[in-house]
Design a protein around this motif. Structure first.
Motif, short mmCIF file in Angstrom:
data_model
loop_
_atom_site.label_atom_id
_atom_site.label_comp_id
_atom_site.label_asym_id
_atom_site.label_seq_id
_atom_site.Cartn_x
_atom_site.Cartn_y
_atom_site.Cartn_z
N GLY A 162 0.84 -1.19 0.00
CA GLY A 162 0.00 0.00 0.00
C GLY A 162 0.87 1.23 0.00
O GLY A 162 2.05 1.17 0.36
N ILE A 163 0.29 2.36 -0.39
CA ILE A 163 1.06 3.60 -0.47
C ILE A 163 1.10 4.33 0.87
O ILE A 163 2.07 4.99 1.21
N GLY A 164 0.03 4.18 1.66
CA GLY A 164 -0.10 4.94 2.89
C GLY A 164 1.08 4.81 3.85
O GLY A 164 1.55 5.80 4.41
N GLY A 165 1.57 3.59 4.02
CA GLY A 165 2.68 3.37 4.94
C GLY A 165 3.95 4.09 4.54
O GLY A 165 4.72 4.55 5.40
N TRP A 166 4.16 4.23 3.24
CA TRP A 166 5.35 4.94 2.76
C TRP A 166 5.26 6.42 3.08
O TRP A 166 6.26 7.05 3.47
N ALA A 167 4.07 6.97 2.96
CA ALA A 167 3.88 8.38 3.30
C ALA A 167 4.09 8.60 4.80
O ALA A 167 4.77 9.55 5.22
N GLU A 168 3.51 7.71 5.62
CA GLU A 168 3.64 7.84 7.07
C GLU A 168 5.09 7.71 7.52
O GLU A 168 5.50 8.33 8.50
N ALA A 169 5.88 6.92 6.80
CA ALA A 169 7.29 6.73 7.15
C ALA A 169 8.18 7.83 6.58
O ALA A 169 9.40 7.80 6.78
N VAL A 197 8.36 -12.94 -5.17
CA VAL A 197 9.79 -12.73 -5.43
C VAL A 197 10.52 -14.07 -5.35
O VAL A 197 11.35 -14.40 -6.21
N ALA A 198 10.22 -14.85 -4.32
CA ALA A 198 10.90 -16.14 -4.13
C ALA A 198 10.69 -17.07 -5.31
O ALA A 198 11.60 -17.82 -5.69
N GLU A 199 9.50 -17.02 -5.92
CA GLU A 199 9.25 -17.96 -7.02
C GLU A 199 9.51 -17.34 -8.39
O GLU A 199 9.24 -17.96 -9.41
N GLY A 200 10.05 -16.10 -8.41
CA GLY A 200 10.49 -15.51 -9.66
C GLY A 200 9.42 -14.83 -10.48
O GLY A 200 9.68 -14.40 -11.60
N ALA A 201 8.21 -14.70 -9.93
CA ALA A 201 7.13 -14.06 -10.66
C ALA A 201 7.18 -12.54 -10.55
O ALA A 201 6.65 -11.82 -11.39
N VAL A 202 7.80 -12.06 -9.47
CA VAL A 202 8.01 -10.64 -9.20
C VAL A 202 9.49 -10.48 -8.86
O VAL A 202 10.13 -11.42 -8.37
N ASP A 203 10.06 -9.31 -9.14
CA ASP A 203 11.49 -9.12 -8.95
C ASP A 203 11.85 -8.33 -7.70
O ASP A 203 12.95 -8.47 -7.16
N VAL A 204 10.90 -7.50 -7.23
CA VAL A 204 11.15 -6.62 -6.09
C VAL A 204 9.87 -6.53 -5.25
O VAL A 204 8.77 -6.42 -5.79
N SER A 205 10.03 -6.56 -3.92
CA SER A 205 8.91 -6.29 -3.02
C SER A 205 9.44 -5.52 -1.83
O SER A 205 10.61 -5.66 -1.46
N ALA A 206 8.60 -4.69 -1.24
CA ALA A 206 9.05 -3.88 -0.12
C ALA A 206 7.87 -3.41 0.72
O ALA A 206 6.78 -3.18 0.20
N GLU A 207 8.13 -3.28 2.03
CA GLU A 207 7.16 -2.71 2.97
C GLU A 207 7.92 -1.84 3.96
O GLU A 207 8.99 -2.25 4.44
N PRO A 208 7.37 -0.68 4.33
CA PRO A 208 8.10 0.24 5.20
C PRO A 208 7.92 -0.01 6.69
O PRO A 208 8.69 0.52 7.50
#
Length: 264
Positions: A162-169, A197-208
């Motif tokens: 979600g975007i909200g957590g990035w703004a709050e951080a 990411v682990a199975e190669g379907a996505v390359d990047v993931s992140a949470e703040p």
């Protein structure tokens, strides 16, 4: 390296017990939902699942400590089971099938076993230190997880919660910088971002903003699949308050974007 095969098999037993409760209560008309002091929801299924896993651990692994999202820590010692009975409770209570039970085993500071079970998706992921990462319906019906080989950020797929957590951080600028640099963004969210990411379907993931019980089971799976798992400061820990997972090739560049314009 010590073998954790028995612990991994036992973690699957815990996962089966969790699935039994969570699937019966999912979309139940009488599901009870309360609000915790931090204003996040908790359902009777969260509490029932954690209580059940704790009871099994008390009988079968009485010397091991247990840390759970709902009831805190019990016991002491170098071995500690870390439980999130329902990750993505907000999805669970709304009937969205993207939720999972997370089961991790830490030996000292290291996560050595992880199981992520998402029965509404019909998926499970797991790993033990030194044994690779796997996905499937059971230990005997599994395929190997391997991160992608994408090396250019402009070709990469980025998933977030979600975007909200990035703004709050105070990190929204970094989030937007990365979002503009990649090929594709999708908010798959929570545990699923990191398993993709682990199975190669996505390359990047992140949470703040994350807690240890959100991440312990995930770290060993991502790393055993060949990926990198750190917090925003670049430290490889499940207890760093934030998380960045990549296929490894893109990690330093991703961190540079996410931390641009923020104080160290």
């Amino acid at each position: 390296m010590a073998s954790y095969d028995d612990d991994l098999r036992f973690a699957h037993v815990l996962a089966d017990a969790a699935d039994d409760i969570t699937t019966r209560r999912f979309r139940a008309l009488d599901l009870r939902v309360e609000t915790k002091p931090d204003l996040t929801p908790v359902s009777d299924a969260d509490r029932a699942t954690e209580d059940s896993l704790r009871n099994i651990l008390r009988r079968s692994r009485p010397r091991d400590a247990v840390l759970g999202e709902e009831s805190g820590q019990t016991g002491i010692g170098p071995r500690r089971w870390v439980l999130d009975p329902i990750d993505a409770t907000k999805n669970y209570v709304r009937g969205v099938p993207v939720w999972a039970t997370l089961i991790g085993l830490m030996d000292g500071d290291d996560v050595v076993v992880g199981v992520v079970t998402a029965p509404a998706l019909g998926r499970r992921w797991w790993a033990a230190a030194g044994g690779g990462a796997w996905t499937g319906r059971s230990l005997t019906k599994a395929s190997r997880c391997q991160v992608s080989q994408v090396t250019q950020l402009s070709d990469a797929s980025f998933s977030y919660s979600g975007i909200g957590g990035w703004a709050e951080a105070g990190r929204l600028d970094g989030f937007m910088s990365l979002s503009k640099a990649v090929w594709r963004t999708r908010g798959f969210g929570d545990f699923w971002s990191h398993m993709l990411v682990a199975e190669g379907a996505v390359d990047v993931s992140a949470e703040p903003d994350v807690s240890l019980w959100d991440m312990a089971a995930l770290q060993v799976i991502v790393e055993e699949a060949g990926g990198r798992f750190t917090n925003l400061a670049g430290v490889a820990t499940p207890d760093g308050g934030s998380v960045v997972c990549t296929n490894g090739h893109l990690h330093d560049e991703v961190l540079a974007h996410l931390t641009a314009g923020t104080a160290p």
